[in-house]
Enzyme design. Sequence first.
Site, mmCIF file in Angstrom:
data_model
loop_
_atom_site.group_PDB
_atom_site.id
_atom_site.type_symbol
_atom_site.label_atom_id
_atom_site.label_comp_id
_atom_site.label_asym_id
_atom_site.label_seq_id
_atom_site.Cartn_x
_atom_site.Cartn_y
_atom_site.Cartn_z
ATOM 1 N N THR A 276 0.840 -1.189 0.000
ATOM 2 C CA THR A 276 0.000 0.000 0.000
ATOM 3 C C THR A 276 0.879 1.244 0.000
ATOM 4 O OG1 THR A 276 -1.855 -1.085 1.097
ATOM 5 C CG2 THR A 276 -1.681 1.302 1.360
ATOM 6 N N HIS B 142 -7.168 -11.240 -1.340
ATOM 7 C CA HIS B 142 -6.543 -10.850 -0.075
ATOM 8 C C HIS B 142 -7.379 -11.412 1.075
ATOM 9 C CE1 HIS B 142 -4.188 -8.832 2.777
ATOM 10 N NE2 HIS B 142 -4.299 -7.571 2.387
ATOM 11 N N ASN C 6 -3.959 -10.474 6.811
ATOM 12 C CA ASN C 6 -3.746 -9.210 7.524
ATOM 13 C C ASN C 6 -4.985 -8.690 8.246
ATOM 14 O OD1 ASN C 6 -1.178 -9.436 6.575
ATOM 15 N ND2 ASN C 6 -1.290 -7.741 5.139
ATOM 16 N N TYR D 272 -8.111 -8.408 7.452
ATOM 17 C CA TYR D 272 -9.156 -7.661 6.759
ATOM 18 C C TYR D 272 -10.407 -8.536 6.631
ATOM 19 C CZ TYR D 272 -5.499 -4.228 6.060
ATOM 20 O OH TYR D 272 -4.505 -3.305 6.283
ATOM 21 N N ASN E 133 -3.338 -5.010 13.003
ATOM 22 C CA ASN E 133 -4.592 -4.339 13.356
ATOM 23 C C ASN E 133 -5.132 -4.818 14.703
ATOM 24 O OD1 ASN E 133 -4.878 -2.666 11.014
ATOM 25 N ND2 ASN E 133 -5.462 -4.488 9.858
#
Length: 363
Positions: free
Chosen positions: A25, A174, A177, A179, A234
């Site tokens: 990103t 994805h 991570n 998400y 996160n």
Amino acid sequence: MTSLFDPIKLGDISLANRFVMAPLTRSRAVEGLKPGPLTVEYYRQRATAGLIIAEATQISPMGQGYINTPGIYSAEQVSAWREVTGAVHAAGGKIVLQLWHVGRISHTSFLPGGVAPVSSTNRAANAKTFTTEGYSDVSTPRALRDAELPALVEDYRKAARNAIDAGFDGVEVHAANTYLLEQFLRDSVNDRSGPYGGSIQNRARLLLEVMQAVTKEIGAARTGIRLSPMTTFNDTAVDSDPQALYNYVVEQIAPLGLAYLHVIEGETGGSRLPEGAPVKFDYAALRSRFPGAFIVNNGFDGAEGQAVLEAGKADAIAFGRPFIANPDLVRRVREAKPLNPLRADGLYGGGAEGYTDYPALTA
């Protein structure tokens, strides 16, 4: 003896070498959340990688969680990405797009009408994101209703088709991570009942439906997936039984015939277990369950990546931050040249500085 410089075929995608540029990103999308001219140049510079996995790209307006990240849901975005893929292909490279929905790692200011983010749960993450007002706590989500999930799967299907229409060689789903898809996978986040909550089989249901829809739309040989069984990125706890969960996921996707499985070993951002440390997750168990190409990622340098290939633990190595500072990383490793140091400026947002101004070797 397998080398980083050997060619390999991932499904239908033939690579000149086994260097994979990991998705990174960079928050430089222009108006309309499109990649702009600087992004075209950024990826063109790095086309000597065997495969570029382009930055995480939201599948819908509801998928955004960070400032100035690109999308793949509008005709204008597809057209802009076509400039990127054309430049990479003209330079001899291959590029796939990572399909992204952040779920609860978002802020109402990014979302249509200022609505709440969506997730498997209505519990907020203890995490922050960068907005126009600076670092802000992520917003409290609402739990998606079961009846809404077919439309979400359809968003992934459309995004995959858009990526192919934009000239990408394939896509990477994805599911890492922490998400959205991993928010459904992990019992540390997914507190639902019904067909998408509770058992491992139910928590994996949404991801498997997404993978089936994407592979049916564009072909399994152009589809990869990224997993991160042990990351707490996160501020999200691992699953209560990560080995059983991710073994099951890989067993279920294996028959699809995917191009590759991309696994983050350890924590996101480069923290791997040292040699001799207590084993917390058996990544080899995933490799043994997956018949396609196996890509590993997390803080490897060239020598470490070569050792992993020689040991037969992977088929290709994904490098992240080294590719930011070294557009010619493949050549530098081959010739044992020193690497450019990574600068703090320009990692997220900005212009050419820290993005397209890193020097390549000239002689």
